[in-house]
Write an enzyme that holds these catalytic residues in place. Structure first.
Site, PDB file in Angstrom:
ATOM      1  CG  ASN A 117      -2.184  -0.763   1.023  1.00 14.55           C
ATOM      2  OD1 ASN A 117      -2.781  -0.673  -0.046  1.00 14.55           O
ATOM      3  ND2 ASN A 117      -2.601  -1.515   2.029  1.00 14.55           N
ATOM      4  CG  HIS A 172      -6.986  -1.184  -2.203  1.00 16.07           C
ATOM      5  ND1 HIS A 172      -8.073  -1.845  -1.684  1.00 16.07           N
ATOM      6  CD2 HIS A 172      -5.947  -1.487  -1.390  1.00 16.07           C
ATOM      7  CE1 HIS A 172      -7.697  -2.518  -0.610  1.00 16.07           C
ATOM      8  NE2 HIS A 172      -6.413  -2.308  -0.400  1.00 16.07           N
TER       9      HIS A 172
HETATM   10  N1  LIG Z   1      -3.476  -4.350  -1.435  1.00 18.63           N
HETATM   11  C1  LIG Z   1      -4.132  -4.772  -0.380  1.00 18.63           C
HETATM   12  O1  LIG Z   1      -5.327  -5.022  -0.428  1.00 18.63           O
HETATM   13  C2  LIG Z   1      -3.391  -4.986   0.918  1.00 18.63           C
HETATM   14  C3  LIG Z   1      -3.964  -5.714   1.970  1.00 18.63           C
HETATM   15  C4  LIG Z   1      -3.206  -5.921   3.123  1.00 18.63           C
HETATM   16  C5  LIG Z   1      -1.938  -5.391   3.240  1.00 18.63           C
HETATM   17  N2  LIG Z   1      -1.443  -4.659   2.213  1.00 18.63           N
HETATM   18  C6  LIG Z   1      -0.105  -4.079   2.261  1.00 18.63           C
HETATM   19  O2  LIG Z   1       0.846  -5.105   2.013  1.00 18.63           O
HETATM   20  C7  LIG Z   1       2.087  -4.749   2.610  1.00 18.63           C
HETATM   21  C8  LIG Z   1       2.565  -5.910   3.472  1.00 18.63           C
HETATM   22  O3  LIG Z   1       1.723  -6.116   4.575  1.00 18.63           O
HETATM   23  P1  LIG Z   1       2.125  -7.161   5.712  1.00 18.63           P
HETATM   24  O4  LIG Z   1       1.063  -7.104   6.753  1.00 18.63           O
HETATM   25  O5  LIG Z   1       2.499  -8.466   5.090  1.00 18.63           O
HETATM   26  O6  LIG Z   1       3.441  -6.440   6.287  1.00 18.63           O
HETATM   27  P2  LIG Z   1       4.665  -7.119   7.057  1.00 18.63           P
HETATM   28  O7  LIG Z   1       5.363  -6.022   7.758  1.00 18.63           O
HETATM   29  O8  LIG Z   1       4.179  -8.284   7.853  1.00 18.63           O
HETATM   30  O9  LIG Z   1       5.578  -7.691   5.875  1.00 18.63           O
HETATM   31  C9  LIG Z   1       6.294  -6.874   5.021  1.00 18.63           C
HETATM   32  C10 LIG Z   1       7.603  -7.574   4.743  1.00 18.63           C
HETATM   33  O10 LIG Z   1       8.328  -6.838   3.752  1.00 18.63           O
HETATM   34  C11 LIG Z   1       9.696  -7.045   4.029  1.00 18.63           C
HETATM   35  N3  LIG Z   1      10.518  -6.066   3.329  1.00 18.63           N
HETATM   36  C12 LIG Z   1      10.666  -4.748   3.603  1.00 18.63           C
HETATM   37  N4  LIG Z   1      11.513  -4.194   2.727  1.00 18.63           N
HETATM   38  C13 LIG Z   1      11.914  -5.179   1.871  1.00 18.63           C
HETATM   39  C14 LIG Z   1      12.781  -5.218   0.750  1.00 18.63           C
HETATM   40  N5  LIG Z   1      13.412  -4.126   0.336  1.00 18.63           N
HETATM   41  N6  LIG Z   1      12.946  -6.396   0.131  1.00 18.63           N
HETATM   42  C15 LIG Z   1      12.295  -7.498   0.545  1.00 18.63           C
HETATM   43  N7  LIG Z   1      11.453  -7.521   1.595  1.00 18.63           N
HETATM   44  C16 LIG Z   1      11.265  -6.369   2.249  1.00 18.63           C
HETATM   45  C17 LIG Z   1       9.794  -6.940   5.538  1.00 18.63           C
HETATM   46  O11 LIG Z   1      11.002  -7.518   6.033  1.00 18.63           O
HETATM   47  C18 LIG Z   1       8.532  -7.690   5.963  1.00 18.63           C
HETATM   48  O12 LIG Z   1       8.804  -9.044   6.241  1.00 18.63           O
HETATM   49  C19 LIG Z   1       1.798  -3.457   3.399  1.00 18.63           C
HETATM   50  O13 LIG Z   1       2.183  -2.330   2.649  1.00 18.63           O
HETATM   51  C20 LIG Z   1       0.298  -3.482   3.589  1.00 18.63           C
HETATM   52  O14 LIG Z   1      -0.249  -2.196   3.791  1.00 18.63           O
HETATM   53  C21 LIG Z   1      -2.120  -4.449   1.068  1.00 18.63           C
END
Ligand SMILES: NC(=O)c1ccc[n+]([C@@H]2O[C@H](COP(=O)([O-])OP(=O)(O)OC[C@H]3O[C@@H](n4cnc5c(N)ncnc54)[C@H](O)[C@@H]3O)[C@@H](O)[C@H]2O)c1
Length: 305
Positions: A117, A172
């Site tokens: 997001n 979204h």
């Molecule tokens: N599109 C949608 O409908 C939707 C729904 C839910 C969550 N999201 C979004 O998805 C994303 C992830 O959510 P989450 O709850 O899994 O978060 P999370 O913090 O559990 O996981 C994110 C992961 O990304 C990793 N990361 C960060 N920088 C990185 C890089 N440069 N290379 C590789 N990995 C990297 C982190 O180490 C972490 O493990 C967030 O931005 C959240 O807002 C979107």
């Protein structure tokens, strides 16, 4: 092979479901040392007992994504209670811009599936940084908003989930556009069963429910992961499924040069077609409000593009 760039909550849950359903081999990559490998081991041990024969690997090395047909991008920060998706903009744009280049380098033929997001803006960043053709860049959001709208309506009307057919398009985010006029309950138009006040209440609940979940359990995981799996399946199995998702528009819906949610046909080539829809003046105004917010988001990170 399905690659997962980001093995946090949503990435790991979606990877678990993709592997458990035997859709394809899975590779997780995360910068956090040990996380992707640990998730891969855990998932492998689960499917060993259930008898599913796909390979699951994890790494901190982006080159492990080589050979991916789809790369699901969840790398980045997630919302905390009280935050909007747009609050994540600057930090996540930097992360997504960097990882998108890795996708292009190691999985140049993949379909990139953006989840991070604010998703529509991040999907645009992926489009610009991978330099993939527009059909091979798609974002997950509409299917999740739709599952929330369906859940709300089925509870309000006391009917089964499967009786509700509907559509949610647009940004979204705060300007998502549920479409009651295109919603039916077993073929009966929703507008016959709910008055305007009830419909407005259903729309508002759908908009608000994600932040309710975040304030209670810290993150939304299961419903987003389900949206990812549905889209991965559509691509991996060339299902040509009609799904609301974020795509780069070139004039469709009166919008040009950004990514936003529209109904589209998703298959092995990614976005195979964008389907048209007649929006009334009120719906169009809401869709364009979302487009404006996305455009402003893109403008604010233009130095990264
Ligand atoms: N599109 C949608 O409908 C939707 C729904 C839910 C969550 N999201 C979004 O998805 C994303 C992830 O959510 P989450 O709850 O899994 O978060 P999370 O913090 O559990 O996981 C994110 C992961 O990304 C990793 N990361 C960060 N920088 C990185 C890089 N440069 N290379 C590789 N990995 C990297 C982190 O180490 C972490 O493990 C967030 O931005 C959240 O807002 C979107």
């Amino acid at each position: 092979m399905i690659g997962f760039l980001g093995a946090g909550r949503v990435g790991a849950q979606a990877a678990l479901e993709v592997a458990s359903a035997g859709i394809d081999d899975v590779t997780l990559v995360d910068i956090l040392p040990g996380l992707a490998e640990g998730e891969a081991m855990d998932i492998s041990q689960k499917i060993a007992e259930t008898g599913v024969d796909v390979e699951v690997n994890g790494s901190t090395d982006f080159s492990a994504l080589r050979g991916s047909d789809v790369v699901v991008i969840t790398a980045g920060l997630a919302r905390k209670p009280g935050m909007t998706r747009m609050d994540l903009l600057e930090k996540n744009a930097g992360i997504v811009a960097a990882v998108a280049k890795e996708v292009a380098k190691h999985a140049p033929m993949a379909v990139a599936l953006t989840v991070t997001n604010p998703m529509d803006v991040m999907n645009y960043v992926v489009f610009r940084k991978t330099l993939f053709p527009k059909g091979r860049v798609v974002g997950m959001g509409g299917i999740l908003d739709l599952s929330r709208f369906k859940s709300t309506i089925s509870a309000m009307l006391d009917v089964s989930h499967s009786s509700v057919t509907s559509l949610v398009i647009g940004e979204h985010g705060e300007n998502m556009l549920p479409l009651p006029r295109h919603t039916s309950i077993g073929g009966v138009p929703l507008t016959k069963l709910m008055d305007e006040t009830q419909i407005a209440q259903a729309n508002e609940t759908t908009r608000r429910v994600a932040i309710d979940v975040i304030s209670k359990k810290g993150a939304t995981v299961d419903a987003p992961a389900n949206g990812v799996v549905r889209m991965v399946k559509a691509i991996a199995w060339d299902r040509k499924e009609v799904i609301p998702a974020s795509a780069f528009l070139e004039g469709e819906y009166g919008v040009e040069g950004i990514c936003i949610g529209v109904p589209l046909v998703l298959g092995a080539k990614g976005v195979e077609r964008i389907l048209p829809l007649d929006l009334d003046d009120k719906e169009m105004a809401q869709f364009l409000r979302g487009a404006k917010t996305i455009r402003e988001g893109i403008a604010s990170i233009s130095s990264l593009l």
